[in-house]
Scaffold this motif. Sequence first.
Motif, PDB file in Angstrom:
ATOM      1  N   SER A   1      59.576   4.696   3.603  1.00 39.75           N
ATOM      2  CA  SER A   1      59.924   4.082   2.313  1.00 39.75           C
ATOM      3  C   SER A   1      60.153   5.147   1.240  1.00 39.75           C
ATOM      4  O   SER A   1      59.507   6.198   1.231  1.00 39.75           O
ATOM      5  CB  SER A   1      58.803   3.142   1.868  1.00 39.75           C
ATOM      6  OG  SER A   1      57.672   3.875   1.433  1.00 39.75           O
ATOM      7  N   ALA A   2      61.077   4.846   0.331  1.00 42.55           N
ATOM      8  CA  ALA A   2      61.376   5.766  -0.772  1.00 42.55           C
ATOM      9  C   ALA A   2      60.141   6.054  -1.632  1.00 42.55           C
ATOM     10  O   ALA A   2      59.931   7.200  -2.023  1.00 42.55           O
ATOM     11  CB  ALA A   2      62.522   5.213  -1.617  1.00 42.55           C
ATOM     12  N   PRO A   3      59.299   5.042  -1.953  1.00 45.50           N
ATOM     13  CA  PRO A   3      58.131   5.364  -2.785  1.00 45.50           C
ATOM     14  C   PRO A   3      57.240   6.430  -2.149  1.00 45.50           C
ATOM     15  O   PRO A   3      56.783   7.346  -2.845  1.00 45.50           O
ATOM     16  CB  PRO A   3      57.391   4.023  -2.900  1.00 45.50           C
ATOM     17  CG  PRO A   3      58.443   2.991  -2.688  1.00 45.50           C
ATOM     18  CD  PRO A   3      59.444   3.598  -1.742  1.00 45.50           C
ATOM     19  N   TYR A   4      57.007   6.352  -0.858  1.00 46.38           N
ATOM     20  CA  TYR A   4      56.182   7.388  -0.226  1.00 46.38           C
ATOM     21  C   TYR A   4      56.908   8.723  -0.259  1.00 46.38           C
ATOM     22  O   TYR A   4      56.322   9.760  -0.602  1.00 46.38           O
ATOM     23  CB  TYR A   4      55.834   7.011   1.224  1.00 46.38           C
ATOM     24  CG  TYR A   4      55.026   8.106   1.915  1.00 46.38           C
ATOM     25  CD1 TYR A   4      53.693   8.328   1.565  1.00 46.38           C
ATOM     26  CD2 TYR A   4      55.602   8.941   2.875  1.00 46.38           C
ATOM     27  CE1 TYR A   4      52.960   9.352   2.159  1.00 46.38           C
ATOM     28  CE2 TYR A   4      54.872   9.960   3.469  1.00 46.38           C
ATOM     29  CZ  TYR A   4      53.554  10.158   3.116  1.00 46.38           C
ATOM     30  OH  TYR A   4      52.834  11.183   3.689  1.00 46.38           O
ATOM     31  N   ARG A   5      58.189   8.713   0.106  1.00 51.16           N
ATOM     32  CA  ARG A   5      58.925   9.972   0.211  1.00 51.16           C
ATOM     33  C   ARG A   5      58.979  10.703  -1.123  1.00 51.16           C
ATOM     34  O   ARG A   5      58.940  11.919  -1.173  1.00 51.16           O
ATOM     35  CB  ARG A   5      60.331   9.720   0.771  1.00 51.16           C
ATOM     36  CG  ARG A   5      60.293   9.090   2.166  1.00 51.16           C
ATOM     37  CD  ARG A   5      61.613   9.232   2.937  1.00 51.16           C
ATOM     38  NE  ARG A   5      62.797   9.116   2.132  1.00 51.16           N
ATOM     39  CZ  ARG A   5      63.495   7.995   1.960  1.00 51.16           C
ATOM     40  NH1 ARG A   5      63.122   6.872   2.540  1.00 51.16           N
ATOM     41  NH2 ARG A   5      64.574   7.995   1.221  1.00 51.16           N
TER      42      ARG A   5
END
Lengths: 215, 127
Positions: free
Chosen positions: A132-136
């Motif tokens: 997911s973008a939030p984690y990345r």
Amino acid sequence: MSHSYDHAIGHNHETSELTDTELRVRALESILVEKGYVDPAALDELIETYETRVGPRNGAHVVAKAWSDEDFANWLFEDATAAISSLGYIGRQGEHMVALRNTPEKHNIVVCTLCSCYPWTVLGLPPVWYKSAPYRSKAVRDPRGVLHDFGVELPEETEICVWDSTAEVRYLVIPRRPEGTDGWSEEDLARLITRDSMIGTGLALSPGELQEVAE
Amino acid sequence: MNHADVDLSALPDIPVRDDSPVFREPWEARAFAMAVKLNEAGVFEWGEWVRTLGAEIRAAQANGDPDLGQTYYLHWLAALEKIVTDKQVTARERLLARKDAWDRAAKATPHGEPIELGRDGTPVAPA
């Protein structure tokens, strides 16, 4: 609500319908098969491998061995690719593996900001949150905040290092061995080692936590 | 990177509790396996694959995909279509023609029976 849903399904039962995405995948596969690039049976076998045989248990084996065998641990930190392949876990893309040692002074977290490179051979395929973008993005900007999201609080003085995976280099975090595990067998130790502890978003379970999970 | 400029609260939450299976639908598995096999067959280097996939993910984000991980294999499939056409394994028109052929075949197949190309009776263009 449920009535109209059943009704709609009933109508579709007359003939088949594939979604746009399914049609694209079938189009690609049938072309690649006809041109001799892929063999459907080989695709089935690869899928089955990743669904059932390759997963975080492989990585847990590596970590438990490193915890129990100092020579293996030294080899792992010097040449992780060779040490890991000696246990039969061999990378498909020829990627270079690096093992990162967690200590009281330093905690390691792995991310792939570009796409979702991940050490498949030892952890299987990545969980949804890893992709997911939030984690990345947050892993790089606020690793302590990410740990908090996963319920992990580390002392202020512990340095947090973030490692960005690439096509060429994949990382495996070697979590700290929990206290109260002296004399445990490799098999028992492996049960303490979670997937997240080898990505760095978690810690290895304590013997007490293992008991809670089992109950 | 200037950390002070980043408003972290604007980010959606990390889906930490989403522990979906490795593949959520069969097509995701097929798309995954095709990329691995094409790399093994030497059609592309893994580094090229990663760059292509990364570009598809950025393009999807630019088009409004919140990119929470659930759409990952859609990006994977788009990257696969791009790389096979870039490498001239096939052409985009052939993929589209084949997609239509599968659509016609599905619609001519009674539900529950295996879908086979050409089921509708129209000739299928070569790969």
